[in-house]
Design an enzyme around this catalytic site. Structure first.
Site, mmCIF file in Angstrom:
data_model
loop_
_atom_site.group_PDB
_atom_site.id
_atom_site.type_symbol
_atom_site.label_atom_id
_atom_site.label_comp_id
_atom_site.label_asym_id
_atom_site.label_seq_id
_atom_site.Cartn_x
_atom_site.Cartn_y
_atom_site.Cartn_z
ATOM 1 N N HIS A 53 32.367 8.289 15.177
ATOM 2 C CA HIS A 53 32.203 8.399 13.717
ATOM 3 C C HIS A 53 31.274 9.561 13.366
ATOM 4 O O HIS A 53 31.615 10.426 12.551
ATOM 5 C CB HIS A 53 31.648 7.088 13.162
ATOM 6 C CG HIS A 53 31.541 7.066 11.676
ATOM 7 N ND1 HIS A 53 32.532 6.574 10.861
ATOM 8 C CD2 HIS A 53 30.549 7.488 10.847
ATOM 9 C CE1 HIS A 53 32.160 6.698 9.592
ATOM 10 N NE2 HIS A 53 30.958 7.237 9.566
ATOM 11 N N GLU A 54 30.118 9.567 14.005
ATOM 12 C CA GLU A 54 29.142 10.614 13.703
ATOM 13 C C GLU A 54 29.599 11.974 14.234
ATOM 14 O O GLU A 54 29.260 13.010 13.654
ATOM 15 C CB GLU A 54 27.776 10.250 14.287
ATOM 16 C CG GLU A 54 27.194 8.944 13.774
ATOM 17 C CD GLU A 54 27.131 8.858 12.257
ATOM 18 O OE1 GLU A 54 27.033 9.914 11.599
ATOM 19 O OE2 GLU A 54 27.193 7.723 11.729
ATOM 20 N N HIS A 65 31.536 13.672 11.465
ATOM 21 C CA HIS A 65 30.630 14.285 10.492
ATOM 22 C C HIS A 65 30.024 15.573 11.052
ATOM 23 O O HIS A 65 29.977 16.614 10.379
ATOM 24 C CB HIS A 65 29.487 13.319 10.136
ATOM 25 C CG HIS A 65 29.909 12.128 9.347
ATOM 26 N ND1 HIS A 65 30.736 12.209 8.244
ATOM 27 C CD2 HIS A 65 29.609 10.803 9.489
ATOM 28 C CE1 HIS A 65 30.921 10.996 7.739
ATOM 29 N NE2 HIS A 65 30.258 10.131 8.483
#
Length: 416
Positions: A18-19, A22
């Site tokens: 997920h990170e 980003h």
């Protein structure tokens, strides 16, 4: 202990991807990423590579990518502050110390008269003789507050707020996107591991159920549901989407096809027709495995979205939600069943994380995307203080929900 370790590993993988989404799209947009963190709270491990601090923190229940400009920049040096600075090969100041670094390297020493760390990147210093000199600040200069604390300056064009609407939207959306991609990849791996669904065979028909009344028998092969090729996931999703309305089911018995119309009934907040199917599998080709990965992701997305809708409308109680304690317990139990069930469970958790983050709830990625959308419509962003207030309120509500869910988890896991 094994359950805890497996759950932490699974959760860390989901958070990492997920990170990572980003992080990669922020870097692609030219945004300074200050930190890439797995977990919250005090640091267990931290290492700086290039511009970014990579850290593992003590509470493994999430993570974050801290981009310059997302929050008000706190890099501040007041007029009159005595500083020690180093020059690089371009004759720019690239390290500014608010204390004496006790180094043998040549230093520029003086008191700050004027400083600009965002627009023109310069600093005017007054030396011990009262003479003022203007120096250029390197665009990647570090400000050292003390031997253990330092921060890199972020010129305006390296800050989140300076980027286009599209760049900001992708930097936010990429987190859930990477979880969706991880889900697809895991389902593709699962297809190679266990094969793809070939035929759906009725193993048992429960008495006094819609299926029994419709005439379905043991060993019948379900070939189609509402005109779509039958698989276990399609059967589940079509029955749930029916909302109790009749579904068209095609069965095959002794080489003959029989169309049936069956109306599911509600039991324990779930629509059922009363059959226990067994899914048969076969080895897939590469194309079939990839296609299966996308199909499984789509079908699970429908189920998850339907669950969220029921939660919002009140059809499903908040007590049915699973928090960290219950998910950890379930992860441990599934891990004991083998690698394949754990792969599927991880894929489903990853998809849940993606969809949950895309919900328009303050403090989540979905809410931030809405603010970016409003910016695109009105031509300018909403004032950061107002947006931060909304996200802060949303975060507080999420924490309250987390406490309620955790309490329910404890009661279910340890007292039932």
């Amino acid at each position: 202990m094994q359950t805890i370790l497996v759950f932490i590993l699974v959760l860390s993988v989901l958070v990492f991807f997920h990170e990572l989404g980003h992080f990669l799209f922020a870097k692609r947009a030219g945004i300074l990423v200050r930190e890439f963190a797995i977990g919250f709270g005090p640091k267990i491990f931290a290492k700086r590579y290039g511009e970014t601090l990579y850290s593992i923190r003590i509470l493994p229940l999430g993570g974050y990518v801290r981009m310059a400009g997302e929050d008000p920049e706190m890099v501040e040096i007041k007029t009159g502050t005595l500083i020690y600075a180093m020059k690089n090969e371009q004759d720019h100041l690239d390290h500014v110390y608010l204390y004496d670094p006790q180094t043998e390297k040549p230093l520029v020493v003086g008191r700050v008269i004027e400083i600009d760390m965002e627009k023109d990147c310069y600093i005017i210093l007054q030396d011990e003789y009262g003479e003022e000199t203007k120096y250029s600040l390197d665009r990647q200069a570090f400000i050292h507050y003390d031997p253990k604390n330092q921060v890199q300056i972020a010129p305006l064009d390296r800050q989140f707020g300076s980027k286009t609407v599209g760049q900001k939207a992708m930097a936010i959306f990429a987190g859930p996107l990477f979880n969706i991609l991880l889900t697809i990849v895991l389902f593709i791996v699962l297809a190679f591991q266990i094969g793809i669904e070939s035929k759906l065979v009725v193993d048992k028909v429960l008495t006094d159920t819609p299926a029994a009344r419709a005439g379905i028998k043991n060993k019948d092969v379900i070939t189609e549901i509402n005109g779509e090729k039958a698989t276990s996931q399609v059967l589940i999703s079509e029955i749930q989407e029916s909302k109790g309305n009749p579904v068209q089911i095609m069965i095959e018995r002794n080489g003959q096809r029989h169309p049936l119309k069956i109306a599911p009934k509600m039991e324990n907040n779930t629509y059922l027709i009363g059959v226990v199917p067994v899914q048969h599998y076969r080895e897939p080709s590469i194309i079939e495995a990839i296609s299966d990965g996308f199909k499984r992701t789509y079908n699970w997305s429908i189920l998850i979205l339907d669950s969220f809708v029921k939660l919002i409308t009140g059809e499903v109680s908040v007590k049915s939600l699973a928090g960290p304690v219950q998910m950890g317990d379930m992860t441990g139990k599934i891990a004991k069943k083998g690698v394949d069930p754990l792969i599927q469970w991880t894929a489903v958790l990853s998809l849940n994380l993606a969809i949950f983050n895309l919900l328009p709830i303050p403090a989540l990625d979905g809410s931030r995307l809405i603010f970016i959308g409003i910016e695109a419509i009105r031509g300018r962003p909403i004032h950061p203080n107002k947006e931060n207030l909304v996200h802060l309120a949303g975060f507080a509500l999420l924490m309250v929900l987390m406490l309620v869910v955790t309490y329910n988890d404890i009661m279910k896991v340890f007292f039932t």
